[in-house]
Design a protein around this motif. Structure first.
Motif, PDB file in Angstrom:
ATOM      1  N   TYR A  37       0.852  -1.168   0.000  1.00 35.90           N
ATOM      2  CA  TYR A  37       0.000   0.000   0.000  1.00 35.90           C
ATOM      3  C   TYR A  37       0.899   1.232   0.000  1.00 35.90           C
ATOM      4  N   GLN A  39       0.846   5.769   0.742  1.00 31.21           N
ATOM      5  CA  GLN A  39       0.135   6.980   1.120  1.00 31.21           C
ATOM      6  C   GLN A  39       0.977   8.182   0.731  1.00 31.21           C
ATOM      7  N   GLN A  44      -5.279   9.675   0.865  1.00 30.09           N
ATOM      8  CA  GLN A  44      -5.562   8.479   1.644  1.00 30.09           C
ATOM      9  C   GLN A  44      -4.642   7.344   1.224  1.00 30.09           C
ATOM     10  N   GLU A  46      -3.688   3.842  -0.147  1.00 29.94           N
ATOM     11  CA  GLU A  46      -4.315   3.042  -1.198  1.00 29.94           C
ATOM     12  C   GLU A  46      -3.485   1.786  -1.423  1.00 29.94           C
ATOM     13  N   LYS A  60      -2.787  -2.207  -8.993  1.00 28.88           N
ATOM     14  CA  LYS A  60      -3.505  -0.977  -9.308  1.00 28.88           C
ATOM     15  C   LYS A  60      -3.141  -0.611 -10.738  1.00 28.88           C
TER      16      LYS A  60
END
Length: 116
Positions: A37, A39, A44, A46, A60
């Motif tokens: 993840y 940031q 936020q 993600e 992603k």
């Protein structure tokens, strides 16, 4: 509580590469689907990529084709190879269970800075 430790971040020019690594105590990594993840400042957190216990992966769309997630259960690591880095990839990167639950606390992350 499992302690996740991320490493490998740094500063790189656009187009460069970095390899992030995540480790944890015990068998947490090998027993769970794991994800990376990130940031970015003012945004936020993600998810970026995940890998299942069976080795299936997903990314992603913004990083697909540039990032590769992998796991080595013998070494107890989950890595993220990042190529062709862009300034918009600048963020603090974290690893954690995927999907993550509220019981899974975050590590301190590793900073990735990509300059244009």
């Amino acid at each position: 509580q499992v302690q996740l430790v991320e490493s490998g971040g740094g500063w790189v020019q656009a187009g460069g590469s970095l390899r992030l690594s995540c480790t944890a105590s015990g068998s947490f990594l090998s027993r769970n689907g794991m994800g990376w993840y990130r940031q970015a400042p003012g945004k936020q957190r993600e998810w970026v990529a995940y890998i299942t216990t069976g080795g299936s992966t997903n990314y992603k769309s913004a990083v697909r084709g540039r990032f590769t997630i992998s796991r080595d259960n013998a070494k107890n690591t989950v890595d993220l190879q990042m190529n062709s880095l862009k300034p918009e990839d600048t963020a603090v990167y974290y690893c954690n269970r995927f999907p993550r639950s509220d019981y899974n606390s975050w590590g301190q992350g590793t900073q990735v800075t990509v300059s244009s």
